[in-house]
Design a protein around this motif. Sequence first.
Motif, PDB file in Angstrom:
ATOM      1  N   GLY A  47      14.788  47.163  36.685  1.00 36.83           N
ATOM      2  CA  GLY A  47      13.351  47.399  36.262  1.00 36.83           C
ATOM      3  C   GLY A  47      13.050  48.814  36.028  1.00 36.83           C
ATOM      4  N   GLY A  48      11.805  48.896  35.317  1.00 35.16           N
ATOM      5  CA  GLY A  48      11.576  50.511  35.099  1.00 35.16           C
ATOM      6  C   GLY A  48      10.046  50.512  34.241  1.00 35.16           C
ATOM      7  N   PHE A  49      10.313  51.452  33.086  1.00 35.52           N
ATOM      8  CA  PHE A  49       9.231  51.531  32.429  1.00 35.52           C
ATOM      9  C   PHE A  49       9.332  52.048  30.939  1.00 35.52           C
ATOM     10  CE2 PHE A  49      10.058  55.795  34.200  1.00 35.52           C
ATOM     11  CZ  PHE A  49      10.238  56.695  33.213  1.00 35.52           C
ATOM     12  N   THR A  50       8.537  51.719  30.190  1.00 32.63           N
ATOM     13  CA  THR A  50       8.694  51.823  28.937  1.00 32.63           C
ATOM     14  C   THR A  50       7.947  53.177  28.170  1.00 32.63           C
ATOM     15  OG1 THR A  50       6.919  50.351  27.840  1.00 32.63           O
ATOM     16  CG2 THR A  50       9.445  49.503  28.021  1.00 32.63           C
ATOM     17  N   THR A  51       8.386  53.786  27.074  1.00 28.39           N
ATOM     18  CA  THR A  51       7.611  54.861  26.580  1.00 28.39           C
ATOM     19  C   THR A  51       7.666  54.394  25.052  1.00 28.39           C
ATOM     20  OG1 THR A  51       9.409  56.176  26.640  1.00 28.39           O
ATOM     21  CG2 THR A  51       7.799  56.669  28.377  1.00 28.39           C
ATOM     22  N   PRO A  52       6.613  54.926  24.162  1.00 28.36           N
ATOM     23  CA  PRO A  52       6.741  54.588  22.631  1.00 28.36           C
ATOM     24  C   PRO A  52       7.348  55.699  21.879  1.00 28.36           C
ATOM     25  CG  PRO A  52       4.526  55.563  23.269  1.00 28.36           C
ATOM     26  CD  PRO A  52       5.403  55.318  24.491  1.00 28.36           C
ATOM     27  N   SER A  53       8.725  56.000  22.230  1.00 30.13           N
ATOM     28  CA  SER A  53       9.302  57.091  21.595  1.00 30.13           C
ATOM     29  C   SER A  53      10.898  57.106  22.013  1.00 30.13           C
ATOM     30  CB  SER A  53       8.578  58.548  21.889  1.00 30.13           C
ATOM     31  OG  SER A  53       8.849  58.911  23.106  1.00 30.13           O
ATOM     32  N   VAL A  54      11.733  57.746  21.341  1.00 30.50           N
ATOM     33  CA  VAL A  54      13.117  57.803  21.485  1.00 30.50           C
ATOM     34  C   VAL A  54      13.461  59.488  21.599  1.00 30.50           C
ATOM     35  CG1 VAL A  54      13.680  55.352  20.867  1.00 30.50           C
ATOM     36  CG2 VAL A  54      13.629  57.564  19.203  1.00 30.50           C
ATOM     37  N   LEU A  55      14.482  59.667  22.182  1.00 32.47           N
ATOM     38  CA  LEU A  55      15.063  60.914  22.410  1.00 32.47           C
ATOM     39  C   LEU A  55      15.238  61.779  21.045  1.00 32.47           C
ATOM     40  CD1 LEU A  55      16.864  61.230  25.796  1.00 32.47           C
ATOM     41  CD2 LEU A  55      14.778  61.975  25.407  1.00 32.47           C
ATOM     42  N   VAL A  56      15.939  60.716  20.244  1.00 32.92           N
ATOM     43  CA  VAL A  56      16.634  61.554  19.184  1.00 32.92           C
ATOM     44  C   VAL A  56      15.397  61.727  17.829  1.00 32.92           C
ATOM     45  CG1 VAL A  56      18.704  60.326  19.299  1.00 32.92           C
ATOM     46  CG2 VAL A  56      17.026  59.098  18.344  1.00 32.92           C
ATOM     47  N   SER A 220      29.017  49.776  47.530  1.00 30.76           N
ATOM     48  CA  SER A 220      29.958  48.948  48.352  1.00 30.76           C
ATOM     49  C   SER A 220      30.952  48.333  47.614  1.00 30.76           C
ATOM     50  CB  SER A 220      29.126  48.035  49.263  1.00 30.76           C
ATOM     51  OG  SER A 220      28.571  47.047  48.591  1.00 30.76           O
ATOM     52  N   ASP A 221      31.885  47.376  48.237  1.00 26.07           N
ATOM     53  CA  ASP A 221      32.737  46.685  47.270  1.00 26.07           C
ATOM     54  C   ASP A 221      32.097  45.685  46.325  1.00 26.07           C
ATOM     55  OD1 ASP A 221      35.614  46.100  46.549  1.00 26.07           O
ATOM     56  OD2 ASP A 221      35.211  44.092  47.519  1.00 26.07           O
ATOM     57  N   ARG A 222      30.974  45.309  46.664  1.00 28.25           N
ATOM     58  CA  ARG A 222      30.116  44.401  46.028  1.00 28.25           C
ATOM     59  C   ARG A 222      29.116  44.700  45.044  1.00 28.25           C
ATOM     60  NH1 ARG A 222      32.666  39.427  44.796  1.00 28.25           N
ATOM     61  NH2 ARG A 222      33.685  38.604  46.471  1.00 28.25           N
ATOM     62  N   VAL A 223      28.320  45.784  45.520  1.00 28.28           N
ATOM     63  CA  VAL A 223      27.007  46.453  45.116  1.00 28.28           C
ATOM     64  C   VAL A 223      27.208  47.655  44.358  1.00 28.28           C
ATOM     65  CG1 VAL A 223      24.621  46.433  45.551  1.00 28.28           C
ATOM     66  CG2 VAL A 223      26.080  44.858  46.875  1.00 28.28           C
ATOM     67  N   ALA A 224      26.462  47.849  43.489  1.00 24.05           N
ATOM     68  CA  ALA A 224      26.225  49.390  42.612  1.00 24.05           C
ATOM     69  C   ALA A 224      24.990  49.718  42.020  1.00 24.05           C
ATOM     70  CB  ALA A 224      27.359  49.481  41.278  1.00 24.05           C
ATOM     71  N   LEU A 225      24.558  50.778  42.397  1.00 22.68           N
ATOM     72  CA  LEU A 225      23.183  51.095  41.908  1.00 22.68           C
ATOM     73  C   LEU A 225      23.481  51.700  40.449  1.00 22.68           C
ATOM     74  CD1 LEU A 225      20.315  52.108  42.285  1.00 22.68           C
ATOM     75  CD2 LEU A 225      21.253  54.367  43.212  1.00 22.68           C
ATOM     76  N   ASN A 226      22.670  51.223  39.559  1.00 21.34           N
ATOM     77  CA  ASN A 226      22.686  51.687  38.140  1.00 21.34           C
ATOM     78  C   ASN A 226      21.337  52.158  37.688  1.00 21.34           C
ATOM     79  OD1 ASN A 226      23.409  51.402  35.593  1.00 21.34           O
ATOM     80  ND2 ASN A 226      22.937  49.301  34.920  1.00 21.34           N
ATOM     81  N   LEU A 227      21.627  53.497  36.937  1.00 22.43           N
ATOM     82  CA  LEU A 227      20.577  54.190  36.411  1.00 22.43           C
ATOM     83  C   LEU A 227      20.596  54.317  35.266  1.00 22.43           C
ATOM     84  CD1 LEU A 227      19.922  56.842  39.289  1.00 22.43           C
ATOM     85  CD2 LEU A 227      18.837  54.636  39.017  1.00 22.43           C
ATOM     86  N   GLY A 228      19.709  54.144  34.079  1.00 20.83           N
ATOM     87  CA  GLY A 228      19.829  54.290  32.598  1.00 20.83           C
ATOM     88  C   GLY A 228      18.673  54.318  31.902  1.00 20.83           C
ATOM     89  N   ASN A 250      10.027  52.227  17.188  1.00 23.83           N
ATOM     90  CA  ASN A 250      10.842  52.207  18.158  1.00 23.83           C
ATOM     91  C   ASN A 250      10.412  52.468  19.677  1.00 23.83           C
ATOM     92  OD1 ASN A 250      10.609  55.262  18.636  1.00 23.83           O
ATOM     93  ND2 ASN A 250      11.331  55.236  16.598  1.00 23.83           N
ATOM     94  N   PHE A 251      10.969  52.388  20.493  1.00 21.72           N
ATOM     95  CA  PHE A 251      10.528  52.588  21.865  1.00 21.72           C
ATOM     96  C   PHE A 251      11.673  52.733  22.939  1.00 21.72           C
ATOM     97  CE2 PHE A 251      11.295  47.812  22.223  1.00 21.72           C
ATOM     98  CZ  PHE A 251      11.567  47.702  23.394  1.00 21.72           C
ATOM     99  N   SER A 252      11.475  53.195  24.135  1.00 23.40           N
ATOM    100  CA  SER A 252      12.676  53.583  25.139  1.00 23.40           C
ATOM    101  C   SER A 252      12.336  52.820  26.409  1.00 23.40           C
ATOM    102  CB  SER A 252      13.017  55.138  25.358  1.00 23.40           C
ATOM    103  OG  SER A 252      11.674  55.572  25.842  1.00 23.40           O
ATOM    104  N   TYR A 253      13.501  52.616  27.120  1.00 26.84           N
ATOM    105  CA  TYR A 253      13.425  52.214  28.316  1.00 26.84           C
ATOM    106  C   TYR A 253      13.996  52.759  29.448  1.00 26.84           C
ATOM    107  CZ  TYR A 253      14.247  48.335  31.981  1.00 26.84           C
ATOM    108  OH  TYR A 253      14.398  47.542  33.155  1.00 26.84           O
ATOM    109  N   THR A 254      13.710  53.258  30.452  1.00 29.48           N
ATOM    110  CA  THR A 254      14.158  54.014  31.521  1.00 29.48           C
ATOM    111  C   THR A 254      14.013  53.245  32.932  1.00 29.48           C
ATOM    112  OG1 THR A 254      13.407  56.330  30.674  1.00 29.48           O
ATOM    113  CG2 THR A 254      14.106  56.135  33.004  1.00 29.48           C
ATOM    114  N   TYR A 255      15.132  52.981  33.414  1.00 26.89           N
ATOM    115  CA  TYR A 255      15.299  51.938  34.324  1.00 26.89           C
ATOM    116  C   TYR A 255      16.501  52.285  35.578  1.00 26.89           C
ATOM    117  CZ  TYR A 255      19.657  50.900  32.051  1.00 26.89           C
ATOM    118  OH  TYR A 255      20.905  51.114  31.435  1.00 26.89           O
ATOM    119  N   GLY A 256      16.010  51.535  36.584  1.00 23.72           N
ATOM    120  CA  GLY A 256      17.064  51.634  37.656  1.00 23.72           C
ATOM    121  C   GLY A 256      17.568  49.794  38.100  1.00 23.72           C
ATOM    122  N   GLY A 257      18.363  49.748  38.722  1.00 23.20           N
ATOM    123  CA  GLY A 257      18.650  48.636  39.066  1.00 23.20           C
ATOM    124  C   GLY A 257      20.093  48.228  39.941  1.00 23.20           C
TER     125      GLY A 257
END
Length: 458
Positions: A47-56, A220-228, A250-257
């Motif tokens: 889950g995270g948030f969107t913005t109406p632009s991209v870095l490139v 842990s052996d089963r769980v990982a934090l993912n930021l992207g 275009n649009f971008s999505y910044t998230y954690g999970g």
Amino acid sequence: MNYSTIKTAIACSLVAALGLAETAQAQEPTVFGGRSQYRTWTIGVNGGFTTPSVLVGGSNSFGKEVGFGEYKLREYYGISLRKQFSSWFGLEGNINRGRIFAHNEEGLKTTIDPWNAPGLPANLDYESAETSVQYSASLNGVFQLATIDFLRRENAVNFYASVGLGLLAYNPVLYTDADGSTGEWNNKGNWGADSQNAGDNDFKKATNIPVGVGIKFKLSDRVALNLGYTMNFVDDKTLYGPVNKGVNDNFSYTYGGLEFSLGSSSKPDLTWHNPVSTLYDELKDPSLRNELEALKQRVTTLEGLVDELGRDSDGDGVSDKFDKCPNTPAGTQVDGAGCPIKFPEPEVAESATYSNIQFEFDSSVLKTESYSTLDRLSSDLRESGASVTLDGHASAEGTEAYNMNLSRDRANSVKQYLVNSGVDANKVMVNALGESAPIASNATEEGRVLNRRVEIKK
């Protein structure tokens, strides 16, 4: 390069990467293990948030003059399912939904294109747009790029990049003010049969290319934090409404999970497997290095034996090195020592004389600690000319058919060692018993270790 060419190139790249991953896994040395020894499926939520632009770069119908701090963020969330094919490549399916909000700097206007919105008056101006994404589905190749501590046997932090192809179903709503509260124009119903964009009456569909980067932390052996962070390049000009604009949106999505590893707890996760560390251990760890040197010495000795085994002066089928009765007349039936057979063949002593030959999980490779037992057995067989039976066994992991083949491979590994040391191959019989005859409980790892064996019997 047009959008169709980009899609084709990405699809071909994913297929090529998958093929390379399969080939690399098939050719991977025993020390790295096969894919069956690892957990390879992962499910995630984000889950995270969107913005109406991209870095490139690039521009949209709204927000061309807006800085990052002025964006009105909107929620975006989804689930993922990934199959890991090697320590560096996997395929991941993603499904997301949410909203995207875009607005102009104060005083700037965006004009509706009446060609894309039949029935609307020309030059109708709007300052903002909010797009509802009913769903965004994509298939992505995920490439693991690096890790912070590359000398750990299992990584704790992984950097990755991803690229794929997707399908987007969306509905833009336009507003005459910058905060999205008045002057609403709702797209629903305007993609119907009477419009130029005929198809879905509520949501328009378009393909998109998601390109992302991220970092994962093993919790842990089963769980990982993912930021992207993912940039979405949409193959359409109407993501923010039917406006006058010549390029795709275009649009971008910044998230954690969080990601959850699926599969047997007795297996490590292939996502975090580190072949660099394994290679480093092989080269730098003193005990492994000593074992490697011992193996090299035995290979050198065996190479010399092969040369000697090629000489058979009297043609009785026993090499000169092991022929205790040289110059045997042609046609004489001889035993394993090259001497004429005069008495019934003696048998090898009771199996208790020789300890079981143990193996690692899912492996038929002989351990170095087994060599002394096998050398003694080889010497006894060559001196006595006796026969021996090798019973191969396996622990209860995997299918019965797989374990039957594995037990046969283990018994054949022992036989090959004996034959290479000069034992007559006809004197060595092999039985495959699979998991049918355990000597300890398969419910514990200690018992399974004992069941991975070859028993030496007369």
